[in-house]
Every structure is written in C-alpha cells, then in structure tokens.
Design an enzyme around this catalytic site. Structure first.
Site, mmCIF file in Angstrom:
data_model
loop_
_atom_site.group_PDB
_atom_site.id
_atom_site.type_symbol
_atom_site.label_atom_id
_atom_site.label_comp_id
_atom_site.label_asym_id
_atom_site.label_seq_id
_atom_site.Cartn_x
_atom_site.Cartn_y
_atom_site.Cartn_z
ATOM 1 N N GLU A 137 9.031 -19.883 -0.203
ATOM 2 C CA GLU A 137 10.251 -19.131 0.111
ATOM 3 C C GLU A 137 11.084 -19.817 1.201
ATOM 4 O O GLU A 137 12.316 -19.834 1.133
ATOM 5 C CB GLU A 137 9.881 -17.692 0.502
ATOM 6 N N THR A 157 4.875 -1.477 0.764
ATOM 7 C CA THR A 157 6.085 -1.649 -0.037
ATOM 8 C C THR A 157 6.849 -0.330 -0.206
ATOM 9 O O THR A 157 8.073 -0.293 -0.076
ATOM 10 C CB THR A 157 5.709 -2.213 -1.429
ATOM 11 N N ASN A 177 13.898 -0.707 0.772
ATOM 12 C CA ASN A 177 12.895 -0.777 1.847
ATOM 13 C C ASN A 177 13.229 -1.789 2.952
ATOM 14 O O ASN A 177 12.370 -2.201 3.713
ATOM 15 C CB ASN A 177 11.488 -0.977 1.273
ATOM 16 N N HIS A 180 12.038 -7.924 3.669
ATOM 17 C CA HIS A 180 11.110 -8.730 2.879
ATOM 18 C C HIS A 180 10.311 -9.601 3.826
ATOM 19 O O HIS A 180 10.848 -10.088 4.822
ATOM 20 C CB HIS A 180 11.869 -9.650 1.903
ATOM 21 N N ARG A 211 9.176 -0.312 7.729
ATOM 22 C CA ARG A 211 9.567 0.461 6.542
ATOM 23 C C ARG A 211 9.383 1.974 6.765
ATOM 24 O O ARG A 211 10.198 2.775 6.298
ATOM 25 C CB ARG A 211 8.785 -0.023 5.319
ATOM 26 N N PHE A 219 11.323 -2.731 -12.689
ATOM 27 C CA PHE A 219 12.218 -2.712 -11.534
ATOM 28 C C PHE A 219 12.906 -4.051 -11.280
ATOM 29 O O PHE A 219 13.654 -4.185 -10.313
ATOM 30 C CB PHE A 219 11.455 -2.260 -10.278
ATOM 31 N N ARG A 238 3.594 -8.784 7.716
ATOM 32 C CA ARG A 238 3.342 -7.813 6.637
ATOM 33 C C ARG A 238 2.849 -6.493 7.231
ATOM 34 O O ARG A 238 3.260 -5.413 6.796
ATOM 35 C CB ARG A 238 2.294 -8.357 5.643
ATOM 36 N N TYR A 254 12.243 -13.888 -6.757
ATOM 37 C CA TYR A 254 11.451 -12.786 -7.304
ATOM 38 C C TYR A 254 10.881 -13.113 -8.687
ATOM 39 O O TYR A 254 10.632 -12.199 -9.481
ATOM 40 C CB TYR A 254 12.298 -11.516 -7.363
ATOM 41 N N LYS A 284 17.257 -7.035 4.156
ATOM 42 C CA LYS A 284 17.931 -6.864 2.868
ATOM 43 C C LYS A 284 19.308 -6.205 3.050
ATOM 44 O O LYS A 284 19.637 -5.741 4.149
ATOM 45 C CB LYS A 284 17.020 -6.030 1.948
HETATM 46 P P1 DAT Z 1 6.855 -6.451 -1.131
HETATM 47 O O1 DAT Z 1 8.339 -6.445 -0.883
HETATM 48 O O2 DAT Z 1 6.148 -5.443 -0.238
HETATM 49 O O3 DAT Z 1 6.231 -7.810 -1.077
HETATM 50 P P2 DAT Z 1 6.600 -6.621 -4.029
HETATM 51 O O4 DAT Z 1 6.590 -8.101 -3.872
HETATM 52 O O5 DAT Z 1 5.505 -6.013 -4.840
HETATM 53 O O6 DAT Z 1 6.604 -5.877 -2.603
HETATM 54 O O7 DAT Z 1 7.978 -6.166 -4.682
HETATM 55 C C1 DAT Z 1 9.190 -6.766 -4.285
HETATM 56 C C2 DAT Z 1 10.231 -5.701 -4.148
HETATM 57 O O8 DAT Z 1 10.464 -5.108 -5.416
HETATM 58 C C3 DAT Z 1 9.851 -4.538 -3.228
HETATM 59 O O9 DAT Z 1 10.124 -4.788 -1.879
HETATM 60 C C4 DAT Z 1 10.678 -3.435 -3.786
HETATM 61 C C5 DAT Z 1 10.695 -3.723 -5.276
HETATM 62 N N1 DAT Z 1 9.620 -2.992 -5.975
HETATM 63 C C6 DAT Z 1 8.314 -3.309 -6.001
HETATM 64 N N2 DAT Z 1 7.596 -2.432 -6.721
HETATM 65 C C7 DAT Z 1 8.485 -1.518 -7.159
HETATM 66 C C8 DAT Z 1 8.395 -0.347 -7.962
HETATM 67 N N3 DAT Z 1 7.225 0.061 -8.456
HETATM 68 N N4 DAT Z 1 9.533 0.348 -8.189
HETATM 69 C C9 DAT Z 1 10.722 -0.062 -7.716
HETATM 70 N N5 DAT Z 1 10.885 -1.168 -6.958
HETATM 71 C C10 DAT Z 1 9.785 -1.877 -6.686
HETATM 72 MG MG MG Z 2 6.404 -9.467 -2.328
#
Ligand code: DAT
Ligand code: MG
Length: 151
Positions: free
Chosen positions: A127, A92, A113, A116, A103, A58, A86, A50, A10
C-alpha cells in the site's frame, strides 16, 4: 521491531473535520509521521488498493465511497506499528469496536468507518508503494526517540 504502515483518513473523516484528532492520537503515542498528503483517489488506484475485495457485495459501494472526496494518506513508523494502528483503529464495524478506538469514538457503521490501516507488514509495503513515491517518504530522527525507546 520498528516498521511502517499505511494509514488513510477516508472521505467521511475529511468532511467531518476529524483529520487532526485522528492524527493527534498517533502523534501523542510517539508514532512517527514519514509522509502525508491529501488526494482524490482515482478509480483505478481504488481498485488496486481494494483488489482483495473484488466481487464482494460491498465492493462497488466501497469504491464509490473511497473515491467520493479527498482523503488524507500517510505513512507512519513505530514499534510494531502495523498491529498497533489496527488496535488503535478498532474493529472494521464500529459497532464491534472497543470504546477508545478511533472507529468506536468517531463512527457508527462499517461503510463509513473513517480510517484505513494496513492489516499486515506485507500489505503495508504494498500500500505504501501504491500511494507514495520513494522521494515522498522521509527518513529522519525525531528528538523524542531517546525518551520513547530504551537504549
Ligand atoms: P478493514 O478496513 O478493517 O481492513 P476490510 O479490509 O475487511 O476491513 O474491508 C475494507 C473496507 O470495506 C472496510 O473498512 C469497510 C468495507 N467493508 C468491509 N466489510 C464490509 C461489509 N461486510 N459491509 C460493508 N462494507 C464493508
Ligand atoms: Mg483491510
């Protein structure tokens, strides 16, 4: 089973100069790189990537973050590689990530973080198709394969 996954360093990972160290972990494990490119993600692509998070608190900050600067996108291939990546990335929220994961070792907060990785083989397919054309995906044999895998 050999499969493919989509991984992205990222904008914070690019700005902090840790693209190489992230990539090194995958390469050191023998995971094969099938595609890699730097790009600035347009808003529309970020929305599609997303889509599952649309409406969440968020969502807008996430889109602002992911489109804030160039990212490095890649397609990786290996045994059970979706789950493997993963696990290597960690939870996350970097505060919940185990030491030794990307991470945990390079980040502090969920909203920055640095990496991705696709969360399932179905997400990976979706994706990869979102970010790459067929002609950008390389299919090739690597000389270490006979030592990484059993006959
Ligand atoms: P991941 O990236 O581990 O697959 P995710 O798909 O649930 O996690 O979320 C995508 C991204 O969105 C994640 O890398 C960071 C952001 N994110 C997720 N949950 C969040 C939260 N509770 N507060 C702020 N940002 C968040
Ligand atoms: Mg995700």
């Amino acid at each position: 089973m050999i499969e493919r996954t989509f991984v992205m360093v990222k904008p914070d990972g690019v700005q902090r100069g840790i693209v190489g160290r992230v990539l090194d972990r995958f390469e050191a494990r023998g995971i094969k790189m099938c595609a890699i490119k730097m790009m600035r993600i347009p808003r529309e692509l970020a929305e599609r990537h997303y889509a599952e998070h649309k409406g969440k608190t968020f969502y807008e900050p996430l889109l602002a973050y992911i489109t804030s600067g160039p990212v490095v996108c890649m397609v990786l291939e290996g045994e059970n590689v979706v789950a493997t990546v993963r696990t290597m990335m960690g939870k996350t929220n970097p505060q919940d990530a185990s030491p030794g994961t990307i991470r945990a070792d390079f980040a502090q907060v969920t909203g920055r973080n640095i990496v991705h990785g696709s969360d399932s083989p179905e997400s990976a397919k979706r994706e990869i198709n979102l970010f790459f054309n067929d002609y950008e995906l390389q299919k090739y044999e690597k000389i270490d394969e006979s030592w990484l895998f059993e006959e």
